[in-house]
Design a protein around this motif. Structure first.
Motif, PDB file in Angstrom:
ATOM      1  N   UNK A 277       0.861  -1.189   0.000  1.00 19.52           N
ATOM      2  CA  UNK A 277       0.000   0.000   0.000  1.00 19.52           C
ATOM      3  C   UNK A 277       0.890   1.229   0.000  1.00 19.52           C
ATOM      4  N   UNK A 278       0.803   1.998  -1.060  1.00 18.66           N
ATOM      5  CA  UNK A 278       1.651   3.180  -1.198  1.00 18.66           C
ATOM      6  C   UNK A 278       0.913   4.401  -0.662  1.00 18.66           C
ATOM      7  N   UNK A 279       1.403   4.941   0.461  1.00 21.18           N
ATOM      8  CA  UNK A 279       0.764   6.131   1.022  1.00 21.18           C
ATOM      9  C   UNK A 279       1.618   7.379   0.825  1.00 21.18           C
ATOM     10  N   UNK A 280       2.575   7.290  -0.098  1.00 24.22           N
ATOM     11  CA  UNK A 280       3.384   8.470  -0.386  1.00 24.22           C
ATOM     12  C   UNK A 280       2.544   9.515  -1.098  1.00 24.22           C
ATOM     13  N   UNK A 281       2.838  10.742  -0.832  1.00 28.17           N
ATOM     14  CA  UNK A 281       2.095  11.854  -1.422  1.00 28.17           C
ATOM     15  C   UNK A 281       2.476  12.014  -2.891  1.00 28.17           C
ATOM     16  N   UNK A 282       1.476  12.207  -3.738  1.00 34.75           N
ATOM     17  CA  UNK A 282       1.739  12.533  -5.137  1.00 34.75           C
ATOM     18  C   UNK A 282       1.225  13.937  -5.428  1.00 34.75           C
ATOM     19  N   UNK A 283       1.446  14.394  -6.651  1.00 33.97           N
ATOM     20  CA  UNK A 283       1.060  15.757  -7.013  1.00 33.97           C
ATOM     21  C   UNK A 283      -0.436  15.976  -6.840  1.00 33.97           C
ATOM     22  N   UNK A 284      -1.232  14.991  -7.221  1.00 39.76           N
ATOM     23  CA  UNK A 284      -2.691  15.150  -7.122  1.00 39.76           C
ATOM     24  C   UNK A 284      -3.129  15.341  -5.675  1.00 39.76           C
ATOM     25  N   UNK A 285      -2.494  14.630  -4.752  1.00 41.38           N
ATOM     26  CA  UNK A 285      -2.894  14.746  -3.337  1.00 41.38           C
ATOM     27  C   UNK A 285      -2.689  16.175  -2.844  1.00 41.38           C
ATOM     28  N   UNK A 286      -1.562  16.774  -3.199  1.00 39.60           N
ATOM     29  CA  UNK A 286      -1.316  18.158  -2.791  1.00 39.60           C
ATOM     30  C   UNK A 286      -2.272  19.108  -3.499  1.00 39.60           C
TER      31      UNK A 286
ATOM     32  N   UNK B  45       6.269  18.154 -12.756  1.00 46.21           N
ATOM     33  CA  UNK B  45       7.625  17.941 -13.252  1.00 46.21           C
ATOM     34  C   UNK B  45       8.437  17.095 -12.266  1.00 46.21           C
ATOM     35  N   UNK B  46       8.307  17.395 -10.976  1.00 48.17           N
ATOM     36  CA  UNK B  46       8.999  16.594  -9.967  1.00 48.17           C
ATOM     37  C   UNK B  46       8.527  15.141 -10.003  1.00 48.17           C
ATOM     38  N   UNK B  47       7.227  14.964 -10.122  1.00 52.66           N
ATOM     39  CA  UNK B  47       6.662  13.617 -10.125  1.00 52.66           C
ATOM     40  C   UNK B  47       7.151  12.813 -11.320  1.00 52.66           C
ATOM     41  N   UNK B  48       7.238  13.462 -12.466  1.00 55.21           N
ATOM     42  CA  UNK B  48       7.657  12.766 -13.686  1.00 55.21           C
ATOM     43  C   UNK B  48       9.137  12.414 -13.687  1.00 55.21           C
ATOM     44  N   UNK B  49       9.928  13.099 -12.871  1.00 55.72           N
ATOM     45  CA  UNK B  49      11.376  12.847 -12.847  1.00 55.72           C
ATOM     46  C   UNK B  49      11.835  12.082 -11.616  1.00 55.72           C
TER      47      UNK B  49
ATOM     48  N   UNK C 220       8.144  15.262  -4.636  1.00 48.22           N
ATOM     49  CA  UNK C 220       6.819  15.725  -4.217  1.00 48.22           C
ATOM     50  C   UNK C 220       6.595  15.492  -2.722  1.00 48.22           C
ATOM     51  N   UNK C 221       6.916  14.303  -2.180  1.00 44.10           N
ATOM     52  CA  UNK C 221       6.762  14.136  -0.727  1.00 44.10           C
ATOM     53  C   UNK C 221       7.578  15.136   0.084  1.00 44.10           C
ATOM     54  N   UNK C 222       8.749  15.524  -0.402  1.00 46.79           N
ATOM     55  CA  UNK C 222       9.554  16.495   0.331  1.00 46.79           C
ATOM     56  C   UNK C 222       8.923  17.883   0.295  1.00 46.79           C
TER      57      UNK C 222
ATOM     58  N   UNK D  39       8.243  38.493  -7.541  1.00 45.35           N
ATOM     59  CA  UNK D  39       9.498  37.839  -7.913  1.00 45.35           C
ATOM     60  C   UNK D  39       9.287  36.545  -8.686  1.00 45.35           C
ATOM     61  N   UNK D  40       8.034  36.224  -9.009  1.00 45.12           N
ATOM     62  CA  UNK D  40       7.743  34.977  -9.714  1.00 45.12           C
ATOM     63  C   UNK D  40       6.999  35.283 -11.003  1.00 45.12           C
ATOM     64  N   UNK D  41       7.669  35.994 -11.883  1.00 48.23           N
ATOM     65  CA  UNK D  41       7.018  36.486 -13.093  1.00 48.23           C
ATOM     66  C   UNK D  41       6.893  35.420 -14.170  1.00 48.23           C
ATOM     67  N   UNK D  42       7.711  34.372 -14.108  1.00 46.23           N
ATOM     68  CA  UNK D  42       7.616  33.275 -15.067  1.00 46.23           C
ATOM     69  C   UNK D  42       7.936  31.966 -14.364  1.00 46.23           C
ATOM     70  N   UNK D  43       7.788  30.858 -15.102  1.00 48.06           N
ATOM     71  CA  UNK D  43       7.964  29.547 -14.473  1.00 48.06           C
ATOM     72  C   UNK D  43       9.379  29.330 -13.960  1.00 48.06           C
ATOM     73  N   UNK D  44      10.383  29.769 -14.712  1.00 42.11           N
ATOM     74  CA  UNK D  44      11.760  29.551 -14.304  1.00 42.11           C
ATOM     75  C   UNK D  44      12.090  30.272 -13.002  1.00 42.11           C
ATOM     76  N   UNK D  45      11.627  31.504 -12.859  1.00 43.86           N
ATOM     77  CA  UNK D  45      11.876  32.225 -11.604  1.00 43.86           C
ATOM     78  C   UNK D  45      11.118  31.582 -10.454  1.00 43.86           C
ATOM     79  N   UNK D  46       9.887  31.126 -10.710  1.00 42.91           N
ATOM     80  CA  UNK D  46       9.110  30.422  -9.694  1.00 42.91           C
ATOM     81  C   UNK D  46       9.847  29.165  -9.243  1.00 42.91           C
ATOM     82  N   UNK D  47      10.308  28.379 -10.202  1.00 41.10           N
ATOM     83  CA  UNK D  47      10.984  27.117  -9.907  1.00 41.10           C
ATOM     84  C   UNK D  47      12.263  27.337  -9.106  1.00 41.10           C
TER      85      UNK D  47
END
Length: 380
Positions: A238-247, A279-283, A296-298, A356-364
């Protein structure tokens, strides 16, 4: 007591354990974030103020955070994951079993592990869902079964013997595992049984000590009386690790009025956050062996203190992560050039600096930096 209560499922087991907590004292543990698992195991054994039967209260050395639950969950999440690596061994997909370590046995680390598992289940931490089936079977019944035994060294030998028509090439390996009978195909079943016993019997003292630790909250009694209801709290599968959808499904953003400039920017931030988690989940490594890699869990643990799905359905239903947006940081501090996201894990709140988060790269970049270097609870 366990004998006077009916259990229809896993939730009843968790609620029963929580009801056994003795609130007359507090079990205080003050630990450094550096080397948290080893220090945590050592400090847990002292039990000078309170014991594991009491509510656990965590303080991190040098941090002003007050434990209202998030610090405890973070500690338990880290300890359960650390114990899995420290005193258990095996394949991540096939389950773990206790390491054969007489030093750890003499230091009662398996008893400590059992106590931490019980406290984690009762006090909001993750369940140790990584054991092999035979380990759980021994904990609840005292019997050893050959099925479900997997050892990274000997199990491949077992598979080769099962498929072999001539065992002469494996004679030395078979004898090294304690088998003393004839080595031929006519005795294959006895040989396979001896190999399985070689894996399991030497770990019995470790499992006995683990079971001693699980006596807290009468948990082992419940496990023995209701093995099926407790099974998934301990056994791999039973996998109870958090995934992107849970958050994402538990986000509660505090948005500006619809159609406003602020609301448009906030919507983009929410999209960036979704893309970041996906992106984190896929990698992430499929075997879960991410090590220090951001995952994602972190992210979940950084925001809330825990890296697992809530064990109780009722807790999942009321769980929310509040998203706030800071639009005015330049007015507050005109000369600054960067702000980072800020979390209040005690209230499950994260604040994004929109300017300070005007685009995805700055957000990331800003979010990665915040998570990597902002683990301490300096803001509660």
């Amino acid at each position: 007591m366990a004998s006077n209560r009916s259990f229809t499922g896993e939730e009843d087991v968790i609620r029963h354990a929580a009801a056994q907590i003795d609130t007359t004292k507090i079990f205080n543990v003050c630990v450094s974030r550096d080397n948290i698992v080893e220090r945590g195991l050592k400090l847990w054994k002292r039990q000078k103020t309170g014991s594991p039967v009491n509510p656990l209260k965590i303080t991190f050395l040098g941090e002003p955070g007050v434990d209202t639950g998030a610090l405890r969950k973070e500690f338990l999440s880290t300890m359960v994951a650390g114990i899995e690596k420290r005193v258990f061994e095996g394949d991540a997909k096939k389950g773990k079993m206790p390491k054969y370590s007489l030093n750890d046995l003499d230091n009662e680390l398996f008893k400590v592990a059992g106590e931490i598992f019980a406290v984690s289940i009762a006090q909001g931490g993750p369940a140790p869902r990584f054991m092999q089936e035979w380990c759980y079977e021994y904990l609840v019944s005292g019997n050893i079964k050959r099925d479900g035994v997997h050892d990274t060294e000997i199990s491949p030998l077992i598979k080769m013997i099962e498929d072999a028509s001539d065992l002469s090439n494996y004679t030395n390996e078979i004898l090294d595992c304690g088998y003393t009978g004839p080595v031929n195909v006519d005795h294959k079943e006895s040989i396979l049984r001896a190999l399985a016993l070689h894996i399991t019997t030497k770990r019995i003292p470790m499992l006995q000590q683990l079971r001693e630790g699980l006596e807290i909250y009468d948990l082992i009694k419940v496990m023995q009386r209701k093995p099926h209801e407790c099974h998934d709290l301990f056994v791999i599968g039973y996998d109870d690790k958090v995934d992107a959808h849970y958050i994402l499904s538990h986000l509660a953003p505090e948005m500006s009025p619809s159609g406003s400039i602020k609301q448009v920017k906030e919507s983009k931030i929410m999209e960036f956050f979704q893309d970041f988690l996906l992106e984190l989940e896929d990698t992430q490594p499929e075997d879960g062996a991410a090590g220090e890699t951001l995952s994602v869990p972190k992210i979940m643990q950084w925001m809330t203190g825990q890296a697992h799905r809530h064990l109780l359905v009722s807790e999942r239903e009321k769980f929310k992560i509040v998203i706030k947006f800071e639009h005015c940081c330049l007015q507050h501090m005109p000369n600054h050039t960067v702000c980072y996201p800020i979390v209040s894990a005690c209230t499950n709140t994260i604040t994004f600096p929109v300017v300070h988060m005007v685009d995805y790269e700055s957000f990331k970049t800003l979010l990665q930096t915040a998570v990597t270097y902002g683990a301490s609870f300096d803001r509660v």
